[in-house]
Write a protein that holds these residues in place. Structure first.
Motif, PDB file in Angstrom:
ATOM      1  N   ASN A   4       2.206   6.729  13.055  1.00  0.00           N
ATOM      2  CA  ASN A   4       1.317   5.654  12.596  1.00  0.00           C
ATOM      3  C   ASN A   4       0.348   6.073  11.495  1.00  0.00           C
ATOM      4  O   ASN A   4      -0.656   5.423  11.276  1.00  0.00           O
ATOM      5  CB  ASN A   4       0.525   5.053  13.764  1.00  0.00           C
ATOM      6  CG  ASN A   4       0.204   3.590  13.523  1.00  0.00           C
ATOM      7  OD1 ASN A   4       0.981   2.876  12.885  1.00  0.00           O
ATOM      8  ND2 ASN A   4      -0.931   3.128  14.022  1.00  0.00           N
ATOM      9  N   PHE A   5       0.651   7.141  10.770  1.00  0.00           N
ATOM     10  CA  PHE A   5      -0.051   7.436   9.524  1.00  0.00           C
ATOM     11  C   PHE A   5       0.783   6.794   8.409  1.00  0.00           C
ATOM     12  O   PHE A   5       1.521   7.474   7.690  1.00  0.00           O
ATOM     13  CB  PHE A   5      -0.153   8.945   9.302  1.00  0.00           C
ATOM     14  CG  PHE A   5      -1.118   9.647  10.214  1.00  0.00           C
ATOM     15  CD1 PHE A   5      -2.458   9.767   9.874  1.00  0.00           C
ATOM     16  CD2 PHE A   5      -0.689  10.204  11.408  1.00  0.00           C
ATOM     17  CE1 PHE A   5      -3.351  10.437  10.702  1.00  0.00           C
ATOM     18  CE2 PHE A   5      -1.571  10.878  12.251  1.00  0.00           C
ATOM     19  CZ  PHE A   5      -2.905  10.987  11.895  1.00  0.00           C
ATOM     20  N   LEU A   6       0.677   5.502   8.253  1.00  0.00           N
ATOM     21  CA  LEU A   6       1.647   4.755   7.458  1.00  0.00           C
ATOM     22  C   LEU A   6       1.561   5.052   5.967  1.00  0.00           C
ATOM     23  O   LEU A   6       2.576   5.077   5.273  1.00  0.00           O
ATOM     24  CB  LEU A   6       1.459   3.257   7.708  1.00  0.00           C
ATOM     25  CG  LEU A   6       1.659   2.806   9.167  1.00  0.00           C
ATOM     26  CD1 LEU A   6       1.477   1.302   9.298  1.00  0.00           C
ATOM     27  CD2 LEU A   6       3.037   3.225   9.680  1.00  0.00           C
ATOM     28  N   ASP A   7       0.357   5.258   5.442  1.00  0.00           N
ATOM     29  CA  ASP A   7       0.189   5.492   4.002  1.00  0.00           C
ATOM     30  C   ASP A   7      -0.229   6.929   3.713  1.00  0.00           C
ATOM     31  O   ASP A   7      -0.934   7.207   2.749  1.00  0.00           O
ATOM     32  CB  ASP A   7      -0.860   4.521   3.436  1.00  0.00           C
ATOM     33  CG  ASP A   7      -0.411   3.073   3.543  1.00  0.00           C
ATOM     34  OD1 ASP A   7       0.627   2.738   2.956  1.00  0.00           O
ATOM     35  OD2 ASP A   7      -1.102   2.296   4.231  1.00  0.00           O
ATOM     36  N   VAL A   8       0.211   7.834   4.554  1.00  0.00           N
ATOM     37  CA  VAL A   8      -0.227   9.222   4.447  1.00  0.00           C
ATOM     38  C   VAL A   8       0.436   9.929   3.274  1.00  0.00           C
ATOM     39  O   VAL A   8       1.580   9.638   2.910  1.00  0.00           O
ATOM     40  CB  VAL A   8       0.085   9.973   5.764  1.00  0.00           C
ATOM     41  CG1 VAL A   8       1.591  10.138   5.946  1.00  0.00           C
ATOM     42  CG2 VAL A   8      -0.612  11.318   5.812  1.00  0.00           C
ATOM     43  N   ARG A   9      -0.314  10.839   2.663  1.00  0.00           N
ATOM     44  CA  ARG A   9       0.240  11.804   1.707  1.00  0.00           C
ATOM     45  C   ARG A   9      -0.104  13.192   2.225  1.00  0.00           C
ATOM     46  O   ARG A   9      -1.247  13.460   2.585  1.00  0.00           O
ATOM     47  CB  ARG A   9      -0.346  11.604   0.312  1.00  0.00           C
ATOM     48  CG  ARG A   9       0.172  10.358  -0.400  1.00  0.00           C
ATOM     49  CD  ARG A   9      -0.260  10.362  -1.863  1.00  0.00           C
ATOM     50  NE  ARG A   9      -1.704  10.327  -2.004  1.00  0.00           N
ATOM     51  CZ  ARG A   9      -2.387  10.940  -2.969  1.00  0.00           C
ATOM     52  NH1 ARG A   9      -1.766  11.658  -3.874  1.00  0.00           N
ATOM     53  NH2 ARG A   9      -3.714  10.828  -3.024  1.00  0.00           N
ATOM     54  N   PHE A  10       0.893  14.055   2.278  1.00  0.00           N
ATOM     55  CA  PHE A  10       0.708  15.386   2.855  1.00  0.00           C
ATOM     56  C   PHE A  10       1.354  16.399   1.932  1.00  0.00           C
ATOM     57  O   PHE A  10       2.540  16.321   1.637  1.00  0.00           O
ATOM     58  CB  PHE A  10       1.343  15.442   4.244  1.00  0.00           C
ATOM     59  CG  PHE A  10       1.089  16.716   4.983  1.00  0.00           C
ATOM     60  CD1 PHE A  10      -0.114  16.924   5.653  1.00  0.00           C
ATOM     61  CD2 PHE A  10       2.055  17.723   5.031  1.00  0.00           C
ATOM     62  CE1 PHE A  10      -0.354  18.113   6.347  1.00  0.00           C
ATOM     63  CE2 PHE A  10       1.822  18.905   5.720  1.00  0.00           C
ATOM     64  CZ  PHE A  10       0.615  19.088   6.380  1.00  0.00           C
TER      65      PHE A  10
END
Length: 222
Positions: free
Chosen positions: A49-55
Motif C-alpha cells: 500500500n505504498f502506491l506512489d512510492v519511489r525507492f
C-alpha cells in the motif's frame, strides 16, 4: 635511502592503482544489482500500500579505502507524489520502517542468513487488503526463517502457524506479564476477540474460523 624511498612510493602507487580498479569494479557491480533490488523492492512496497512510492539507492565515494570498497550507500525513499527523495531513516515512521523492512526481506529472503525476524508496529495505520498483503508476505518469509510478529490485526494473526497470547495480570499488588501458547480453539476465540467488540457473537466466531481457514488455504498453495 632516496632510491629505497622512491621504490616504496612506486610500489604504493601501483597498489593504489590496483585498489582503485577493484573499487571501481565493485561499484559497478553494486550499481548493477541496485537497479534490480530497488525495482523489486518498489514492487513489494506497492503491494504493501505504498502506491506512489519511489525507492532508490544513492552512492557516494568515501575519501578512503575500506574492506568493502570506497562506496557509501543510502536507501532513498519518497512515499508521496511530488515529494523529493530523502534518506530512509529521515522520513519513515516506525510502522512504515517495519513495512519497508518487510519488503526488503521479502526480496532478499533467499540470500541473507538471518534466522529470526521480529516485527513490531507493522500493522500501524493499515487495514483491509493492505493488512492481508502484509500477512501474505510475512507468511512467505516464514517459509525459510522464523518470524515473530506482535500484532492487533486479525488478518496478520490468522496467518500465523503458532499463536501466543501476552497478558498483564495483577499478582500480590504487582503487575506480571505472562505469555502462553494458544490451542486451536483458543486461536479462534482470540481472533474473534480481536474482530469483535464488547460481545463476541456466533457470527464473529464464524468470521474468525473463516479467516483461519482462508489463511491455511493460502499457505497450502504457496
Amino acid at each position: 635511502y632516496e632510491e629505497y624511498r622512491q621504490q616504496l612510493q612506486e610500489n604504493l602507487s601501483q597498489v593504489e592503482a590496483k585498489l582503485n580498479q577493484l573499487c571501481q569494479e565493485v561499484t559497478e557491480i553494486r550499481k548493477s544489482y541496485a537497479k534490480d533490488l530497488t525495482a523489486q523492492t518498489t514492487a513489494a512496497l506497492q503491494d504493501l500500500n505504498f502506491l506512489d512510492v519511489r525507492f532508490e539507492m544513492e552512492f557516494s565515494r568515501l575519501d578512503h579505502f575500506t574492506a568493502n570498497g570506497w562506496d557509501e550507500t543510502r536507501f532513498m525513499i519518497s512515499t508521496n507524489p511530488g515529494e523529493p527523495l530523502k534518506p530512509l531513516d529521515a522520513v519513515a515512521s516506525g510502522g512504515e520502517l517495519s513495512r519497508i523492512m518487510l519488503a526488503l526481506k521479502t526480496v532478499l529472503a533467499e540470500h541473507d542468513e538471518i534466522e529470526t525476524l521480529i516485527f513490531d508496529e507493522i500493522d500501524t495505520g493499515i487495514s483491509g487488503r493492505t493488512a492481508q498483503k502484509v500477512s501474505e508476505k510475512l507468511s512467505l518469509i516464514g517459509r525459510s526463517r522464523q518470524v515473530i510478529c506482535i500484532t492487533h490485526l486479525a488478518q496478520l494473526a490468522a496467518m500465523a502457524d503458532s499463536h501466543f497470547c501476552i497478558e498483564k495480570q495483577a499478582v500480590d499488588g504487582s503487575t506480571e506479564t505472562r505469555i502462553r501458547k494458544l490451542s486451536g480453539q483458543e486461536m479462534t476465540e482470540e481472533l474473534a476477540r480481536i474482530l469483535g467488540g464488547a460481545e463476541i457473537t456466533d457470527a464473529v466466531r464464524d468470521n474468525a474460523r473463516e479467516m483461519k481457514r482462508l489463511a491455511l488455504q493460502y499457505k497450502g498453495n504457496i
